[in-house]
Design a protein around this motif. Structure first.
Motif, PDB file in Angstrom:
ATOM      1  N   SER A   1       0.855  -1.285  -0.165  1.00  0.00           N
ATOM      2  CA  SER A   1       0.149   0.144  -0.176  1.00  0.00           C
ATOM      3  C   SER A   1       0.744   1.358  -0.198  1.00  0.00           C
ATOM      4  O   SER A   1       2.058   1.200   0.317  1.00  0.00           O
ATOM      5  CB  SER A   1      -0.988   0.065   1.178  1.00  0.00           C
ATOM      6  OG  SER A   1      -1.899  -1.071   1.289  1.00  0.00           O
ATOM      7  N   THR A   2       0.402   2.402  -0.524  1.00  0.00           N
ATOM      8  CA  THR A   2       0.982   3.563  -0.717  1.00  0.00           C
ATOM      9  C   THR A   2       0.268   4.602   0.072  1.00  0.00           C
ATOM     10  O   THR A   2      -1.095   4.670  -0.055  1.00  0.00           O
ATOM     11  CB  THR A   2       1.149   4.085  -2.021  1.00  0.00           C
ATOM     12  OG1 THR A   2       1.652   3.256  -2.829  1.00  0.00           O
ATOM     13  CG2 THR A   2       1.706   5.419  -1.911  1.00  0.00           C
ATOM     14  N   ASP A   3       0.855   5.288   0.971  1.00  0.00           N
ATOM     15  CA  ASP A   3       0.256   6.145   1.802  1.00  0.00           C
ATOM     16  C   ASP A   3      -0.158   7.441   1.127  1.00  0.00           C
ATOM     17  O   ASP A   3       0.651   7.803   0.325  1.00  0.00           O
ATOM     18  CB  ASP A   3       1.180   6.681   3.158  1.00  0.00           C
ATOM     19  CG  ASP A   3       2.526   7.167   2.760  1.00  0.00           C
ATOM     20  OD1 ASP A   3       2.828   6.881   1.435  1.00  0.00           O
ATOM     21  OD2 ASP A   3       3.135   7.831   3.715  1.00  0.00           O
ATOM     22  N   ILE A   4      -1.220   7.968   1.313  1.00  0.00           N
ATOM     23  CA  ILE A   4      -1.712   9.391   0.262  1.00  0.00           C
ATOM     24  C   ILE A   4      -2.427  10.127   1.313  1.00  0.00           C
ATOM     25  O   ILE A   4      -1.875  11.555   0.901  1.00  0.00           O
ATOM     26  CB  ILE A   4      -2.507   8.620  -0.755  1.00  0.00           C
ATOM     27  CG1 ILE A   4      -3.209   9.782  -1.572  1.00  0.00           C
ATOM     28  CG2 ILE A   4      -3.901   8.220  -0.254  1.00  0.00           C
ATOM     29  CD1 ILE A   4      -3.749   9.291  -2.726  1.00  0.00           C
ATOM     30  N   ALA A   5      -2.990   9.784   2.344  1.00  0.00           N
ATOM     31  CA  ALA A   5      -3.601  11.167   3.033  1.00  0.00           C
ATOM     32  C   ALA A   5      -3.532  10.593   4.525  1.00  0.00           C
ATOM     33  O   ALA A   5      -3.270   9.639   5.278  1.00  0.00           O
ATOM     34  CB  ALA A   5      -5.358  11.004   2.476  1.00  0.00           C
TER      35      ALA A   5
ATOM     36  N   SER B   1      -3.703  16.284   3.754  1.00  0.00           N
ATOM     37  CA  SER B   1      -4.318  16.493   5.147  1.00  0.00           C
ATOM     38  C   SER B   1      -6.000  16.362   4.741  1.00  0.00           C
ATOM     39  O   SER B   1      -6.310  17.368   4.092  1.00  0.00           O
ATOM     40  CB  SER B   1      -4.108  17.873   5.972  1.00  0.00           C
ATOM     41  OG  SER B   1      -4.860  18.012   7.062  1.00  0.00           O
ATOM     42  N   ILE B   2      -6.746  15.580   5.370  1.00  0.00           N
ATOM     43  CA  ILE B   2      -8.205  15.661   5.108  1.00  0.00           C
ATOM     44  C   ILE B   2      -8.778  16.176   6.297  1.00  0.00           C
ATOM     45  O   ILE B   2      -8.513  15.647   7.540  1.00  0.00           O
ATOM     46  CB  ILE B   2      -8.616  14.103   5.180  1.00  0.00           C
ATOM     47  CG1 ILE B   2      -7.870  13.429   4.087  1.00  0.00           C
ATOM     48  CG2 ILE B   2     -10.090  13.935   4.923  1.00  0.00           C
ATOM     49  CD1 ILE B   2      -7.958  13.877   2.815  1.00  0.00           C
ATOM     50  N   THR B   3      -9.738  17.268   6.075  1.00  0.00           N
ATOM     51  CA  THR B   3     -10.342  17.740   7.150  1.00  0.00           C
ATOM     52  C   THR B   3     -11.905  17.722   6.947  1.00  0.00           C
ATOM     53  O   THR B   3     -12.207  17.556   5.841  1.00  0.00           O
ATOM     54  CB  THR B   3      -9.982  19.214   7.161  1.00  0.00           C
ATOM     55  OG1 THR B   3     -10.351  20.060   5.838  1.00  0.00           O
ATOM     56  CG2 THR B   3      -8.494  19.868   7.590  1.00  0.00           C
ATOM     57  N   GLY B   4     -12.494  17.988   8.149  1.00  0.00           N
ATOM     58  CA  GLY B   4     -14.059  17.746   8.004  1.00  0.00           C
ATOM     59  C   GLY B   4     -14.452  16.233   8.215  1.00  0.00           C
ATOM     60  O   GLY B   4     -15.709  15.822   7.894  1.00  0.00           O
TER      61      GLY B   4
END
Length: 265
Positions: A108-112, A143-146
């Motif tokens: 797996s590749t980290d993305i978020a 960076s995921i917000t909300g």
């Protein structure tokens, strides 16, 4: 006399026939045991492993040289590796008779990353949680917000929403929570397909009707609803590459029909 002789012969023939199935069964068992002795693991190969060593993967799989391939469980080995290593990704164990096992990984590749419970949770394009880290560890991800993650745990997928918390209380989520997750995974897959991970620093999914993100450090993108399989993203990339000068920035917006509009700064 002839009739009695025939009856005796038939009786002996019938008795002999009773032993035929047993003989065949014993022969089959002997043959199976004999053949099974040839199908022993002598070579274990690992491909696609960059983050983990070959020795670590083989040890986690539980596969050992000398194991009998006829009693071998591929699914158990695959599950053992996936459980042991969150970044293992897609695991496929291939048996190559007479004596080789190949463990194929697509890591797996980290993305978020998503902030929750005082930590940052790194995810891949499928929403699998790869690791728990701090702000510094999440610095190179989108960076995921909300999004309020529900009971995140390394190795789980963010779409696997538990019904109860650790105290046994029923978990209540926001009405749009599942849609948020679906839209997020959809757009992460699109971003990865366009190799655009390094062009986006932050993605706001607070409103499922108006997802927004920055792009290339010079555009604010009001994406609108997600779940379109990347059609709008393709339009956005097209207009940036064909109609906008490399030194120009501004806002990119989508209307209700999916049309794209550029508003320069």
């Amino acid at each position: 006399m002839a009739e009695r002789s025939n009856r005796r012969r038939n009786k002996h023939s019938s008795g002999a026939m009773k032993y035929v199935p047993l003989t065949m069964l014993l022969f089959a068992v002997a043959l199976f045991i004999g053949v099974a002795g040839f199908f022993r693991v002598s070579d274990i190969l690992v491909t696609g492993a960059d983050l983990y060593s070959v020795e670590e993967i083989i040890s986690a799989s539980g596969i050992k040289k000398g194991d009998n391939l006829l009693f071998f469980s591929k699914s158990e080995a695959e599950n053992a590796i996936s459980t042991a290593f969150s970044y293992a990704g897609d695991v496929n164990v291939v048996v190559k008779y007479p004596s080789t096992v190949e463990i194929q990984l697509q890591e797996s590749t980290d993305i978020a990353s998503v902030s929750a419970g005082g930590y940052y949770w790194i995810i891949d394009i499928n929403g699998k949680i790869l690791e728990q880290t701090d702000l510094a560890g999440a610095a190179d991800t989108i960076s995921i917000t909300g999004l309020n993650l529900v009971m995140p745990e390394v190795g789980n997928n963010i779409t696997d929403i538990p019904e109860k918390d650790e105290d046994g209380n029923k978990i209540e989520t926001e009405p749009h929570y599942e849609t948020q997750l679906m839209y997020l995974i959809d757009i992460l897959k699109v971003i990865h397909a366009y190799d655009a991970e390094d062009k986006i620093n932050q993605l706001d999914i607070t409103s499922i009707a108006n997802i927004s993100f920055d792009y290339e450090g010079r555009f604010t993108v009001n994406y609108g609803e997600g779940g379109d399989g990347g059609l709008k993203f393709a339009k956005m990339v097209g207009i940036i590459e064909s109609q906008i000068d490399e030194t120009t920035g501004g806002t990119i917006e989508f209307d209700a029909e999916g049309g794209v509009h550029f508003i320069p700064n």
